[in-house]
Scaffold this motif. Structure first.
Motif, PDB file in Angstrom:
ATOM      1  N   HIS A   1       0.949  -1.203  -0.035  1.00  0.00           N
ATOM      2  CA  HIS A   1      -0.031   0.097  -0.142  1.00  0.00           C
ATOM      3  C   HIS A   1       0.983   1.304  -0.051  1.00  0.00           C
ATOM      4  CE1 HIS A   1      -4.037  -1.886   2.061  1.00  0.00           C
ATOM      5  NE2 HIS A   1      -3.880  -1.996   0.495  1.00  0.00           N
ATOM      6  N   LYS A   2       0.388   2.372  -0.838  1.00  0.00           N
ATOM      7  CA  LYS A   2       1.085   3.602  -0.608  1.00  0.00           C
ATOM      8  C   LYS A   2       0.421   4.208   0.741  1.00  0.00           C
ATOM      9  CE  LYS A   2       2.456   4.563  -5.337  1.00  0.00           C
ATOM     10  NZ  LYS A   2       2.013   3.140  -5.868  1.00  0.00           N
ATOM     11  N   ALA A   3       1.487   4.451   1.665  1.00  0.00           N
ATOM     12  CA  ALA A   3       0.890   5.079   2.972  1.00  0.00           C
ATOM     13  C   ALA A   3       1.764   6.157   3.251  1.00  0.00           C
ATOM     14  CB  ALA A   3       1.038   4.252   4.180  1.00  0.00           C
ATOM     15  N   LEU A   4       0.576   7.223   3.737  1.00  0.00           N
ATOM     16  CA  LEU A   4       1.210   8.870   3.806  1.00  0.00           C
ATOM     17  C   LEU A   4       0.997   9.094   5.468  1.00  0.00           C
ATOM     18  CD1 LEU A   4       2.151  11.487   2.855  1.00  0.00           C
ATOM     19  CD2 LEU A   4      -0.187  12.169   2.596  1.00  0.00           C
ATOM     20  N   VAL A   5       2.016   9.543   5.861  1.00  0.00           N
ATOM     21  CA  VAL A   5       2.201   9.724   7.314  1.00  0.00           C
ATOM     22  C   VAL A   5       2.313  11.321   7.546  1.00  0.00           C
ATOM     23  CG1 VAL A   5       3.056   9.467   9.834  1.00  0.00           C
ATOM     24  CG2 VAL A   5       2.875   7.848   8.122  1.00  0.00           C
ATOM     25  N   VAL A   6       1.325  12.286   7.913  1.00  0.00           N
ATOM     26  CA  VAL A   6       1.489  13.476   8.139  1.00  0.00           C
ATOM     27  C   VAL A   6       1.791  14.119   9.447  1.00  0.00           C
ATOM     28  CG1 VAL A   6       0.209  15.768   7.516  1.00  0.00           C
ATOM     29  CG2 VAL A   6      -0.118  13.807   6.396  1.00  0.00           C
ATOM     30  N   GLY A   7       2.854  14.656   9.660  1.00  0.00           N
ATOM     31  CA  GLY A   7       3.385  14.877  11.013  1.00  0.00           C
ATOM     32  C   GLY A   7       4.066  13.804  11.792  1.00  0.00           C
TER      33      GLY A   7
ATOM     34  N   THR B   1      -0.684  15.128  13.145  1.00  0.00           N
ATOM     35  CA  THR B   1      -0.046  16.601  13.366  1.00  0.00           C
ATOM     36  C   THR B   1      -0.747  17.166  14.770  1.00  0.00           C
ATOM     37  OG1 THR B   1      -2.129  17.536  12.129  1.00  0.00           O
ATOM     38  CG2 THR B   1      -0.155  16.800  10.922  1.00  0.00           C
ATOM     39  N   GLY B   2      -2.156  16.895  15.044  1.00  0.00           N
ATOM     40  CA  GLY B   2      -2.902  17.664  15.975  1.00  0.00           C
ATOM     41  C   GLY B   2      -2.894  19.161  15.666  1.00  0.00           C
ATOM     42  N   ALA B   3      -3.295  19.355  14.339  1.00  0.00           N
ATOM     43  CA  ALA B   3      -3.599  20.786  13.676  1.00  0.00           C
ATOM     44  C   ALA B   3      -4.654  20.545  12.813  1.00  0.00           C
ATOM     45  CB  ALA B   3      -2.144  21.192  13.058  1.00  0.00           C
ATOM     46  N   PRO B   4      -5.850  21.408  13.180  1.00  0.00           N
ATOM     47  CA  PRO B   4      -7.017  21.194  12.077  1.00  0.00           C
ATOM     48  C   PRO B   4      -6.700  21.623  11.013  1.00  0.00           C
ATOM     49  CG  PRO B   4      -7.682  22.404  14.260  1.00  0.00           C
ATOM     50  CD  PRO B   4      -5.915  22.118  14.316  1.00  0.00           C
ATOM     51  N   LYS B   5      -5.971  22.630  10.546  1.00  0.00           N
ATOM     52  CA  LYS B   5      -5.838  22.925   9.094  1.00  0.00           C
ATOM     53  C   LYS B   5      -5.200  21.620   8.183  1.00  0.00           C
ATOM     54  CE  LYS B   5      -5.958  27.845   9.390  1.00  0.00           C
ATOM     55  NZ  LYS B   5      -5.089  29.316   8.966  1.00  0.00           N
ATOM     56  N   ALA B   6      -3.846  21.067   8.761  1.00  0.00           N
ATOM     57  CA  ALA B   6      -3.376  19.820   8.387  1.00  0.00           C
ATOM     58  C   ALA B   6      -4.321  18.682   8.372  1.00  0.00           C
ATOM     59  CB  ALA B   6      -2.074  19.569   9.377  1.00  0.00           C
TER      60      ALA B   6
ATOM     61  N   GLU C   1      -7.670  18.829   7.943  1.00  0.00           N
ATOM     62  CA  GLU C   1      -8.599  19.061   6.859  1.00  0.00           C
ATOM     63  C   GLU C   1      -7.619  18.917   5.472  1.00  0.00           C
ATOM     64  OE1 GLU C   1     -11.484  22.021   9.174  1.00  0.00           O
ATOM     65  OE2 GLU C   1     -10.075  22.840   7.818  1.00  0.00           O
ATOM     66  N   ALA C   2      -6.491  19.498   5.226  1.00  0.00           N
ATOM     67  CA  ALA C   2      -6.011  19.206   3.962  1.00  0.00           C
ATOM     68  C   ALA C   2      -5.569  17.689   3.708  1.00  0.00           C
ATOM     69  CB  ALA C   2      -4.425  19.993   4.119  1.00  0.00           C
ATOM     70  N   GLY C   3      -5.572  16.803   4.735  1.00  0.00           N
ATOM     71  CA  GLY C   3      -5.393  15.520   4.471  1.00  0.00           C
ATOM     72  C   GLY C   3      -6.419  14.945   3.781  1.00  0.00           C
ATOM     73  N   PHE C   4      -7.681  15.344   3.634  1.00  0.00           N
ATOM     74  CA  PHE C   4      -8.722  14.750   2.862  1.00  0.00           C
ATOM     75  C   PHE C   4      -8.169  14.659   1.354  1.00  0.00           C
ATOM     76  CE2 PHE C   4     -10.975  15.269   6.819  1.00  0.00           C
ATOM     77  CZ  PHE C   4     -11.877  14.331   6.713  1.00  0.00           C
ATOM     78  N   GLY C   5      -7.504  15.593   0.975  1.00  0.00           N
ATOM     79  CA  GLY C   5      -7.060  15.912  -0.182  1.00  0.00           C
ATOM     80  C   GLY C   5      -6.098  14.978  -0.878  1.00  0.00           C
ATOM     81  N   TYR C   6      -5.199  14.398   0.180  1.00  0.00           N
ATOM     82  CA  TYR C   6      -4.132  13.147  -0.208  1.00  0.00           C
ATOM     83  C   TYR C   6      -4.592  11.901  -0.346  1.00  0.00           C
ATOM     84  CZ  TYR C   6      -1.611  17.371   2.079  1.00  0.00           C
ATOM     85  OH  TYR C   6      -1.515  18.690   2.167  1.00  0.00           O
TER      86      TYR C   6
ATOM     87  N   ALA D   1      -9.451  20.072  19.955  1.00  0.00           N
ATOM     88  CA  ALA D   1     -10.733  20.575  20.362  1.00  0.00           C
ATOM     89  C   ALA D   1     -10.944  21.453  19.253  1.00  0.00           C
ATOM     90  CB  ALA D   1     -10.267  21.236  21.684  1.00  0.00           C
ATOM     91  N   ALA D   2     -11.807  20.863  18.168  1.00  0.00           N
ATOM     92  CA  ALA D   2     -12.015  21.706  17.243  1.00  0.00           C
ATOM     93  C   ALA D   2     -13.223  20.731  16.240  1.00  0.00           C
ATOM     94  CB  ALA D   2     -10.822  22.011  16.236  1.00  0.00           C
ATOM     95  N   ASP D   3     -13.749  21.537  15.255  1.00  0.00           N
ATOM     96  CA  ASP D   3     -14.513  20.811  14.327  1.00  0.00           C
ATOM     97  C   ASP D   3     -13.564  20.670  13.174  1.00  0.00           C
ATOM     98  OD1 ASP D   3     -16.855  20.610  15.801  1.00  0.00           O
ATOM     99  OD2 ASP D   3     -17.400  22.498  15.126  1.00  0.00           O
ATOM    100  N   ILE D   4     -13.748  19.450  12.364  1.00  0.00           N
ATOM    101  CA  ILE D   4     -12.940  19.251  11.326  1.00  0.00           C
ATOM    102  C   ILE D   4     -14.017  19.133  10.091  1.00  0.00           C
ATOM    103  CG2 ILE D   4     -11.428  17.829  10.216  1.00  0.00           C
ATOM    104  CD1 ILE D   4     -10.291  19.052  12.491  1.00  0.00           C
ATOM    105  N   THR D   5     -13.923  19.810   9.038  1.00  0.00           N
ATOM    106  CA  THR D   5     -14.768  19.759   7.874  1.00  0.00           C
ATOM    107  C   THR D   5     -13.863  19.306   6.749  1.00  0.00           C
ATOM    108  OG1 THR D   5     -14.158  22.026   7.319  1.00  0.00           O
ATOM    109  CG2 THR D   5     -16.017  21.732   8.769  1.00  0.00           C
ATOM    110  N   PHE D   6     -14.739  18.645   5.668  1.00  0.00           N
ATOM    111  CA  PHE D   6     -14.231  18.326   4.443  1.00  0.00           C
ATOM    112  C   PHE D   6     -15.382  18.654   3.320  1.00  0.00           C
ATOM    113  CE2 PHE D   6     -16.117  14.902   6.788  1.00  0.00           C
ATOM    114  CZ  PHE D   6     -17.218  14.256   5.768  1.00  0.00           C
TER     115      PHE D   6
END
Length: 342
Positions: free
Chosen positions: A166-172, A240-245, A247-252, A266-271
């Motif tokens: 599998h191609k696996a991506l780890v962000v952070g 990452t523990g970062a909301p923006k990161a 959310e960006a991960g959905f695109g990967y 402690a945030a809402d995550i949207t996609f």
């Protein structure tokens, strides 16, 4: 006994507390090593959402049995590790064998006092022999088990149909991301890591044999597209523990792929829903770890597959922690895994 207490955000105190008395069904453990992780640093900074002060931190624990119940498989002097997720054993999650997400969970060092002290008494069912490894390694089992659990949940493997991993991506790739990349690689995946710090990427390439590393920038998505021929990834892990990161991960995530959120914020995550459905994305949360994960990490350590010496970059005595923890928090310190000697 010597104890370090976080009395309030930014305030650690080295003090004395009474040694605990072992209750029925509990094991009294002489704490020898405590791993310091991101949770502890969030507690110190006042950004951990599930905690009240004062609190004795520390949930990555190894030690030696001081006292055990009559008839126990544990004996005084045994080297042990502690699984810090105190699950209730009877809620809906526990009945499914998922004590890692128990509805009434109490985590050592978060919901209740942890192991930055000389002795701790915990229910016998959460204490395990660390046969075949040392105290340092045993204190690293917990954070590695979190990565092991995420990889196991995502069913990362070598594809029989395509005869490739599998191609696996780890962000952070802080400690949890490193653990995830390690076990994804051990399961046969082609692993790419992303981080905003080049030294962390270099560590993964050198010590974990990750296949690719990408430094975060304006062209991150373009680089990932090039690395995968536009297909993107079968499995993406966010640590990452970062909301923006997050959310960006959905695109990967590639078509038919899986997105695993290890981080909690402690945030809402949207996609974007059309993109999510177009890919038939599988979205997973991964919380804590199970006894099976701890045993899997232990076996990997014994087999020599975990670079424990390289992971342990910093250490200190318990009494030194109030002065040294603020230094370890700084990115320039280059901490991967710090161990406290009790």
């Amino acid at each position: 006994m010597d104890t370090v207490i976080c009395e309030a955000p930014g305030k650690l105190v080295h003090t004395q507390r009474p040694r605990p008395v072992r209750a029925e069904g509990e094991v009294l453990v002489r704490v020898r090593r405590v791993g310091i992780c991101g949770t502890d640093m969030h507690i110190y900074k006042g950004t951990q959402p599930f905690l009240t002060y004062p609190r004795v931190m520390g949930h990555e624990l190894s030690g030696e049995v001081a006292e055990a119940p009559a008839g126990s498989d544990l004996s005084p002097g045994d080297v042990v590790y502690i699984m810090p997720y105190m699950s209730c054993g009877h809620c809906a999650a526990c009945r499914k064998g998922k004590g890692n997400c128990c509805m009434n969970i109490r985590v050592l060092g978060v919901h209740m006092d942890g192991g930055l002290c000389e002795y701790i008494s915990v229910p016998e069912g959460f204490v395990f022999k660390a046969t075949g490894i040392g105290l340092d390694e045993a204190a690293m089992l917990e954070f590695l088990a979190i990565g092991h659990h995420a990889v196991r949940r995502a069913q990362v493997q070598t594809s029989q149909k395509e005869q490739s991993g599998h191609k696996a991506l780890v962000v952070g790739v802080g400690p949890i991301g490193i653990a995830t990349a390690l076990f994804a690689k051990l399961r046969g995946a082609e692993v790419t890591v992303i981080d905003s710090r080049q030294p962390r990427i270099d560590f993964c390439l050198r010590e974990l044999k990750a296949d690719h590393g990408v430094l975060v920038g304006d062209d991150t998505r373009d680089q990932l597209s090039q690395l995968t021929g536009g297909d993107f990834y079968d499995v993406v892990f966010d640590a990452t523990g970062a909301p923006k990161a997050m959310e960006a991960g959905f695109g990967y995530v590639g078509h038919g792929g899986t997105y695993v959120l290890i981080s909690v914020v402690a945030a809402d995550i949207t996609f974007n829903d059309p993109e999510f459905h177009k890919r038939e994305t599988t979205l997973m949360g991964s919380r804590n770890a199970t006894p099976e994960d701890f045993k899997g990490v232990l076996a990997a350590m014994i087999a020599g597959h975990v670079p424990t010496a390289a992971l342990n970059t910093h250490r200190a005595k318990l009494s030194e922690l109030p002065d040294i923890l603020p230094q370890w928090i700084e990115p320039s310190a280059g901490v991967i895994k710090a161990l406290v000697e009790c």
